[in-house]
Design a protein around this motif. Structure first.
Motif, PDB file in Angstrom:
ATOM      1  N   ALA A  85       1.191 -48.717  41.551  1.00 52.44           N
ATOM      2  CA  ALA A  85       0.232 -49.726  40.512  1.00 52.44           C
ATOM      3  C   ALA A  85      -0.438 -51.017  41.833  1.00 52.44           C
ATOM      4  O   ALA A  85      -1.112 -51.713  40.902  1.00 52.44           O
ATOM      5  N   LYS A  86       0.170 -51.558  42.649  1.00 57.41           N
ATOM      6  CA  LYS A  86      -0.105 -52.554  43.299  1.00 57.41           C
ATOM      7  C   LYS A  86      -1.898 -51.621  43.735  1.00 57.41           C
ATOM      8  O   LYS A  86      -3.159 -52.590  43.790  1.00 57.41           O
ATOM      9  N   SER A  87      -1.501 -50.320  44.384  1.00 56.89           N
ATOM     10  CA  SER A  87      -3.048 -50.072  44.970  1.00 56.89           C
ATOM     11  C   SER A  87      -4.354 -49.813  44.091  1.00 56.89           C
ATOM     12  O   SER A  87      -5.835 -50.160  44.270  1.00 56.89           O
ATOM     13  N   ARG A  88      -4.147 -49.251  42.846  1.00 59.59           N
ATOM     14  CA  ARG A  88      -4.906 -49.350  41.354  1.00 59.59           C
ATOM     15  C   ARG A  88      -5.338 -50.301  40.692  1.00 59.59           C
ATOM     16  O   ARG A  88      -5.809 -50.767  40.168  1.00 59.59           O
ATOM     17  N   GLY A  89      -4.981 -51.769  41.120  1.00 64.09           N
ATOM     18  CA  GLY A  89      -5.379 -53.180  40.608  1.00 64.09           C
ATOM     19  C   GLY A  89      -3.351 -52.544  39.163  1.00 64.09           C
ATOM     20  O   GLY A  89      -4.490 -53.335  38.060  1.00 64.09           O
ATOM     21  N   TRP A  90      -2.707 -52.188  38.889  1.00 60.96           N
ATOM     22  CA  TRP A  90      -2.138 -52.469  37.771  1.00 60.96           C
ATOM     23  C   TRP A  90      -1.322 -52.820  37.449  1.00 60.96           C
ATOM     24  O   TRP A  90      -0.719 -53.212  37.069  1.00 60.96           O
ATOM     25  N   SER A  91      -0.710 -53.843  38.601  1.00 62.53           N
ATOM     26  CA  SER A  91       0.824 -55.129  39.002  1.00 62.53           C
ATOM     27  C   SER A  91       0.689 -55.542  37.561  1.00 62.53           C
ATOM     28  O   SER A  91       1.421 -55.788  37.043  1.00 62.53           O
ATOM     29  N   GLY A  92      -0.244 -56.133  36.926  1.00 61.82           N
ATOM     30  CA  GLY A  92      -0.334 -56.968  35.942  1.00 61.82           C
ATOM     31  C   GLY A  92      -0.221 -57.106  34.578  1.00 61.82           C
ATOM     32  O   GLY A  92       0.712 -56.995  33.772  1.00 61.82           O
ATOM     33  N   ARG A  93      -0.502 -55.639  34.342  1.00 59.68           N
ATOM     34  CA  ARG A  93      -0.137 -54.882  33.191  1.00 59.68           C
ATOM     35  C   ARG A  93       1.005 -53.782  33.317  1.00 59.68           C
ATOM     36  O   ARG A  93       1.935 -54.383  32.577  1.00 59.68           O
TER      37      ARG A  93
END
Length: 188
Positions: A85-93
């Protein structure tokens, strides 16, 4: 079997003692090696030897990992999905989903039994309480609730709370109505 085939495996030839257990296995291994040499294939050929760099070269390994943690050690599913999730930029969601999905664990069972998260927009979490008394209580505990939520999902995901009580009952009946209070203005 016939005599021209030779003695059956495990049966003694003339003058040899009967082989059992380890000796029988050793003899079978020697016969298999001899058959492999006769067919032209060297013993041990076909698999990569770690000493010659075959497996090490493929995996990029250098020595043993040692006693400390290493990226080659088995990883938990939670840490792997977090890294993805961090590598794909999904951390906020993912953090937003954690607020809704783990609400009882984040704020506690007592509060979760009487309040439900409704929406999260631009860091503002809307929470609806089951009664006006619970809404008032949650407004008093707003600072503590924000601290619990930030500890569970991280700083900056939820910046403020908007707490509301239950919706008031509607006095509108039917399809047609007039603007204003209507017949209730004659009470009293």
């Amino acid at each position: 079997m016939t005599d021209d085939d030779g003695p059956a495996q495990g049966t003694p030839a003339a003058g040899e003692p009967e082989l059992r257990g380890v000796d029988l296995a050793r003899r079978a291994l020697e016969e298999a090696r001899a058959a492999a040499r006769a067919s032209g294939k060297a013993v041990g050929q076909g698999r990569a030897s770690p000493r010659k760099g075959g497996v090490r070269a493929l995996r990029g390994r250098r020595g043993w990992s040692g006693a400390g943690p290493d990226q080659r050690d088995p990883q938990t599913l939670g840490s792997l999905t977090g890294a993805l999730a961090k590598s794909r930029g999904w951390s906020g969601r993912v953090a937003e989903g954690t607020v809704f999905g783990r609400w009882p664990n984040v704020v506690g069972e007592d509060i979760a039994a009487h309040a439900t998260p409704v929406s999260l927009t631009d860091g503002v979490l809307s929470v609806q309480a089951e009664s006006t008394a619970w809404a008032t209580q949650l407004r008093l505990l707003q600072g503590q609730l924000l601290a619990k939520i930030n500890a569970a999902v991280g700083q900056g995901v939820v910046t403020s709370l908007r707490i509301s009580g239950p919706a008031a009952p509607s006095w509108r009946k039917g399809e047609r109505h007039i603007k204003g209070r209507g017949p209730r203005d004659t009470y009293g």
